[in-house]
Design a protein around this motif. Structure first.
Motif, PDB file in Angstrom:
ATOM      1  N   GLN A 207      -9.935  59.847  87.119  1.00 30.57           N
ATOM      2  CA  GLN A 207      -9.059  60.358  88.163  1.00 30.57           C
ATOM      3  C   GLN A 207      -9.781  61.402  89.008  1.00 30.57           C
ATOM      4  OE1 GLN A 207      -5.989  59.344  88.980  1.00 30.57           O
ATOM      5  NE2 GLN A 207      -6.012  57.781  87.377  1.00 30.57           N
ATOM      6  N   SER A 209      -9.553  64.164  92.253  1.00 31.75           N
ATOM      7  CA  SER A 209      -8.686  64.982  93.103  1.00 31.75           C
ATOM      8  C   SER A 209      -9.556  65.955  93.887  1.00 31.75           C
ATOM      9  CB  SER A 209      -7.656  65.744  92.264  1.00 31.75           C
ATOM     10  OG  SER A 209      -8.295  66.602  91.336  1.00 31.75           O
ATOM     11  N   SER A 211      -9.505  69.883  96.151  1.00 29.72           N
ATOM     12  CA  SER A 211      -8.807  71.108  96.529  1.00 29.72           C
ATOM     13  C   SER A 211      -9.641  71.858  97.551  1.00 29.72           C
ATOM     14  CB  SER A 211      -8.553  71.987  95.297  1.00 29.72           C
ATOM     15  OG  SER A 211      -9.773  72.343  94.669  1.00 29.72           O
ATOM     16  N   PHE A 220     -14.243  68.909  94.423  1.00 29.04           N
ATOM     17  CA  PHE A 220     -13.854  67.572  93.979  1.00 29.04           C
ATOM     18  C   PHE A 220     -13.883  67.561  92.453  1.00 29.04           C
ATOM     19  CE2 PHE A 220     -15.244  67.227  98.263  1.00 29.04           C
ATOM     20  CZ  PHE A 220     -14.472  66.226  98.830  1.00 29.04           C
ATOM     21  N   THR A 221     -12.756  67.216  91.849  1.00 31.64           N
ATOM     22  CA  THR A 221     -12.608  67.246  90.396  1.00 31.64           C
ATOM     23  C   THR A 221     -12.390  65.835  89.877  1.00 31.64           C
ATOM     24  OG1 THR A 221     -11.663  69.470  90.451  1.00 31.64           O
ATOM     25  CG2 THR A 221     -11.256  68.154  88.473  1.00 31.64           C
ATOM     26  N   ASN A 276     -16.510  69.230  88.078  1.00 32.43           N
ATOM     27  CA  ASN A 276     -16.029  70.017  89.213  1.00 32.43           C
ATOM     28  C   ASN A 276     -17.221  70.299  90.111  1.00 32.43           C
ATOM     29  OD1 ASN A 276     -13.071  70.922  88.694  1.00 32.43           O
ATOM     30  ND2 ASN A 276     -14.096  71.231  86.722  1.00 32.43           N
ATOM     31  N   SER A 302     -13.190  55.704  89.974  1.00 29.92           N
ATOM     32  CA  SER A 302     -11.967  56.493  90.109  1.00 29.92           C
ATOM     33  C   SER A 302     -11.077  55.921  91.197  1.00 29.92           C
ATOM     34  CB  SER A 302     -12.328  57.939  90.459  1.00 29.92           C
ATOM     35  OG  SER A 302     -12.690  58.037  91.834  1.00 29.92           O
ATOM     36  N   ASN A 303      -9.932  56.551  91.363  1.00 31.22           N
ATOM     37  CA  ASN A 303      -9.112  56.309  92.540  1.00 31.22           C
ATOM     38  C   ASN A 303      -9.866  56.765  93.784  1.00 31.22           C
ATOM     39  OD1 ASN A 303      -8.671  58.912  91.200  1.00 31.22           O
ATOM     40  ND2 ASN A 303      -7.423  59.391  92.999  1.00 31.22           N
ATOM     41  N   ILE A 305      -9.707  58.753  97.373  1.00 41.43           N
ATOM     42  CA  ILE A 305      -8.908  59.762  98.062  1.00 41.43           C
ATOM     43  C   ILE A 305      -9.401  59.920  99.494  1.00 41.43           C
ATOM     44  CG2 ILE A 305      -8.331  61.014  95.949  1.00 41.43           C
ATOM     45  CD1 ILE A 305     -10.431  63.100  96.741  1.00 41.43           C
TER      46      ILE A 305
END
Length: 308
Positions: A207, A209, A211, A220-221, A276, A302-303, A305
């Motif tokens: 996954q 994500s 921020s 990017f995590t 991270n 991963s997904n 984004i």
């Protein structure tokens, strides 16, 4: 690459008039299912085919033989008619959208009015499990065969079921790296589908994500890797099914399009199975660039984004 093949083998817009299904005489249906699938799964998103505007009690050929979330149909609707991460196609005729109550159908549904009874479904990211609700027009009972193929083109699961009428007949297929599904029936049009559930991001647990504010430094995590596994990032200006051409994950289908570019550097998952990494993101990437991560140890992607 399946998406490229679909685009090259089938024109996006149909080339001639096609009557709206159903037509002709109904067939005699066998009394019991021929076979069953291998099990059930828990995919992440459900396509309910409710976005297309079609009148209650009616149906419409959409004037296209290929549909994904970017398509503008031959009838002028779209984009955004389907969820990202999957596409639907047929080799002739047109894809067809059915409205609520059409021939007894409970909600809006979808089929290939193709002349060869076949609907093709493809995925940007290989799947571990996919599912469909199958239907038939009232008075036109059908028998549906659903086949799942992996990234090498090998059959990994198949289901054959009776579809007596408008009531939902659920079907689930499982197997490693499902890339394509073929749905065949006994009429000129394909079996009717609804509630297509699939993993819109990843089938292996990675996954991604982000921020921070764009432009500027953004973190990017990535979660879900094994400690010490190597991770890389890639970016592109669109989503698609770009195949990694070389390296330890050569042949892996990504969720990015042909503009895919690797980010310099390889980063290791920490003891918590997390990466991270902070990058400076320029103004031109805001709202325009897609990012995906890959675990180089097992080629899990991963997904995807979009940088906000």
């Amino acid at each position: 690459m399946i998406l490229t093949l679909a685009l090259s083998l089938a024109p996006q817009f149909s080339t001639g008039p096609q009557p709206v299904a159903p037509y002709g005489l109904p067939h005699t249906q066998p009394s019991a299912p021929i076979s069953q699938g291998q099990g059930s799964g828990g995919p992440a998103v459900i396509e309910d085919f409710e976005a297309y505007v079609v009148g209650v009690g009616s149906a419409e050929n959409i004037g296209s033989t290929f549909l994904d979330d970017t398509t503008i149909t031959g009838t002028g609707q779209g984009p955004g008619l389907t969820l990202a991460g999957t596409f639907y196609s047929c080799t002739g005729g047109s894809l067809q959208w059915n409205g609520d109550t059409y021939f007894g159908l409970p909600t809006k549904t979808f089929l290939a009015n193709s002349g060869d009874s076949t609907l093709y479904v493809g995925y940007a990211v290989p799947q571990a499990s996919v599912g469909f609700g199958l239907h038939a027009f009232s008075g036109f009972a059908d028998t549906a065969t659903v086949e799942a193929y992996d990234t090498s083109g090998s059959l990994v699961d198949t289901v054959t079921v009776n579809v007596p009428g408008p009531a939902t007949v659920p079907v689930t297929l499982t197997g490693p790296n499902i890339q394509r599904v073929i749905i065949r029936g006994t009429y000129s049009w394909s079996p009717i589908i609804d509630d297509h559930d699939f993993d819109g991001g990843t089938s292996c647990g990675l996954q991604l994500s982000v921020s921070g504010s764009c432009p500027g430094p953004m973190t990017f995590t990535v979660n879900g890797g094994a400690p010490g596994d190597p991770c890389k990032f890639g970016y592109a200006f669109g989503t698609g099914s770009f195949v990694i051409p070389s390296g330890p994950c050569a042949g892996t289908v990504t969720g990015l399009d042909g503009t895919a570019t690797p980010v310099p550097g390889t980063f290791l998952f920490d003891g918590a199975g997390q990466v991270n990494q902070t990058f400076f993101v320029p103004p031109g990437a805001c709202g325009a660039v897609y990012v995906q991560a890959i675990n180089l140890a097992d080629c899990c992607t991963s997904n995807v984004i979009l940088i906000p």
